[in-house]
Structure formats: structure tokens, C-alpha cells
Design a protein around this motif. Sequence first.
Motif, PDB file in Angstrom:
ATOM      1  N   ARG A  65       0.719  -1.265   0.085  1.00 31.09           N
ATOM      2  CA  ARG A  65       0.060   0.106  -0.064  1.00 31.09           C
ATOM      3  C   ARG A  65       0.955   1.380   0.136  1.00 31.09           C
ATOM      4  O   ARG A  65       0.243   2.393  -0.341  1.00 31.09           O
ATOM      5  CB  ARG A  65      -0.815   0.071   1.182  1.00 31.09           C
ATOM      6  N   PHE A  66       2.168   1.180   0.231  1.00 32.30           N
ATOM      7  CA  PHE A  66       3.155   2.301   0.493  1.00 32.30           C
ATOM      8  C   PHE A  66       3.786   2.434  -1.000  1.00 32.30           C
ATOM      9  O   PHE A  66       4.490   1.538  -1.288  1.00 32.30           O
ATOM     10  CB  PHE A  66       3.940   1.910   1.408  1.00 32.30           C
ATOM     11  N   ALA A  67       3.735   3.659  -1.524  1.00 29.57           N
ATOM     12  CA  ALA A  67       4.038   4.012  -2.768  1.00 29.57           C
ATOM     13  C   ALA A  67       5.659   3.848  -2.755  1.00 29.57           C
ATOM     14  O   ALA A  67       6.196   3.145  -3.735  1.00 29.57           O
ATOM     15  CB  ALA A  67       3.733   5.377  -3.305  1.00 29.57           C
ATOM     16  N   PRO A  68       6.215   4.187  -1.773  1.00 31.13           N
ATOM     17  CA  PRO A  68       7.846   4.207  -1.812  1.00 31.13           C
ATOM     18  C   PRO A  68       8.289   2.733  -1.985  1.00 31.13           C
ATOM     19  O   PRO A  68       9.236   2.542  -2.801  1.00 31.13           O
ATOM     20  CB  PRO A  68       8.476   4.803  -0.489  1.00 31.13           C
ATOM     21  N   LEU A  69       7.743   1.720  -1.304  1.00 28.69           N
ATOM     22  CA  LEU A  69       8.116   0.491  -1.422  1.00 28.69           C
ATOM     23  C   LEU A  69       7.993  -0.052  -2.661  1.00 28.69           C
ATOM     24  O   LEU A  69       8.503  -0.914  -3.517  1.00 28.69           O
ATOM     25  CB  LEU A  69       7.234  -0.461  -0.320  1.00 28.69           C
ATOM     26  N   ARG A  70       6.618   0.209  -3.307  1.00 26.71           N
ATOM     27  CA  ARG A  70       6.496  -0.132  -4.799  1.00 26.71           C
ATOM     28  C   ARG A  70       7.371   0.595  -5.673  1.00 26.71           C
ATOM     29  O   ARG A  70       7.681  -0.315  -6.646  1.00 26.71           O
ATOM     30  CB  ARG A  70       5.010   0.312  -5.022  1.00 26.71           C
ATOM     31  N   VAL A  71       7.709   1.567  -5.539  1.00 29.30           N
ATOM     32  CA  VAL A  71       8.707   2.315  -6.306  1.00 29.30           C
ATOM     33  C   VAL A  71      10.267   1.437  -6.316  1.00 29.30           C
ATOM     34  O   VAL A  71      11.106   1.127  -7.226  1.00 29.30           O
ATOM     35  CB  VAL A  71       9.024   3.783  -6.130  1.00 29.30           C
ATOM     36  N   ILE A  72      10.478   1.419  -5.213  1.00 29.18           N
ATOM     37  CA  ILE A  72      11.793   0.407  -4.957  1.00 29.18           C
ATOM     38  C   ILE A  72      11.873  -0.764  -5.787  1.00 29.18           C
ATOM     39  O   ILE A  72      12.950  -1.261  -6.320  1.00 29.18           O
ATOM     40  CB  ILE A  72      12.285   0.272  -3.332  1.00 29.18           C
TER      41      ILE A  72
END
Length: 262
Positions: free
Chosen positions: A51-58
Motif C-alpha cells: 500500500r506504500f508507494a515508496p516500497l512499490r517504487v523500490i
Amino acid sequence: MNFDWGFFWQNLLTPGPPFLQGLVLTVVISILAMAGALVVGLGIALLRRSRFAPLRVIASFYIWLIRGTPLLVQLVLIYTGFAAANVFRFQDVDLGGLLVKAAVQAAIVGLIINESAYISEIIRAGLDSVPIGQSEAAQALGMSGASAMRWIILPQALRLMVPPLGNSFNGLMKSTSILSVIGVSEMFLVSQSISAATFRTFEIFAVVAIYYLALTTIWTVIQAGIEKRLNARVGIEATVSPWQRLFGGRRGSVLTPVQQEA
């Protein structure tokens, strides 16, 4: 060109200890790298679903970077590049009398990193194939997200993930031939040494091709058995036979439990 049949059959049927050691090392590296890639790939796939965008980006950046660069370049960077830049240097490790050479460690790490990027997408697609209602029903029963993933989502997605994961393992075994570039004495590098010593290049690499073919064939049969067992658990009896998987042919019809009762 004179094909030395005696040399060919001797190396095919009674290979020497160096070749057998290279064969064993090829299999061991493949299994360890695949096991590690499954763990890392699952972690990356879960990050892609976060649900956290930074983790998806990484996670997306990791997949983009690894899938966009050749395995050969990654291996050289991990083993030689990092050491030259004084970032990290692999050292030989003694594990209870078993010497694990630095090049072997780098090879396993490199294969894990490379393969995990592809496996993460296979796992993500498999998880996404499970209807969202399954997760909602699990939550309604009071299950946590981790429990729902372990007991509800993953078991259902596994049947769909096995075929592409099995194909990835087949490709991984063949990719081990690239490890010769960093000095790993797997089957291909040993064969190069035999070729240089005997000048029987065609014969020895024909033997190598047959052994790689044997490895991938054995795994294909094992994979077909795994798929058959998983299909049987959900009431699907007809599936692709090992013969059809190896040589093609008409796919058997797949019957749902309702069709089978009818």
C-alpha cells in the motif's frame, strides 16, 4: 573433420572426475540459486503489492534495473567490479571442511539477483490471479493479512505459478554456463579445459549439450509430476503429459469438478 567416436562415447558414458564435479557443481548452484531467488522474488512481489508507494517504487526500480541489464554484466560487476572498486570482495569460505570458493559464492548471489527479478513478476501475476473476494473472506473470518496470504492466497496461486517457475529453473540451469566467465569450474568451464587439452572441441561440447539436455529433461518430468499433483488437489485430472511437454502435441482437455460429476 574426423569425429572421434571413441572419445565421444568415453566422455559421454564414463566422464572423468573433473567433469562429474563440474556437473554436480552445476546442479548445486542451480538449486541454491533458485531457492534464494524464490525467497527474494516473493519479497519483491509483496513490495510491488504494498500500500506504500515508496516500497512499490523500490521494487519496480529493482525489477527494471535487473531485467534491463545482461546477466553476464551483473556477474562481472558483482565478482570483479565490486572488488576493483573496494566495495566488497568475496573470500573463500570453509564450511565444516567444505571449501566454498569466492567465485562460486559470487555466482550464486548473481544468479539469485538476476532470477529474482523475473520470479517476482511470476509470483505477482499469480497472486493477482486469485479473486479479491478470497482475501476479503479471510479478513471477515478474522485472519490477518499475513495469515490470509499464507493459508488462502498463496496455495491457490501456487498451481498457476508452478509452470512458469519451472521454466525459469530450466533456464537457470542453462544459464550456469555463463559462470565460466568468472572462473567457476562448472560443467562448461571443465569442458573448455578438456577441449584445450585434447583439441576435440566438437566431441566434448556435443557431450556437454547432451548432459544439459538430460538435466532439463529430468526437471521437465519432475515439473509435470508436481503440476499433476497440484491439479489433482483441485479436482483437475487431465493435464499435459511429460511427453507432450517435451515434444509438443495436443493438449489434453481440462475438466472442472462440475464437469467431472456430470
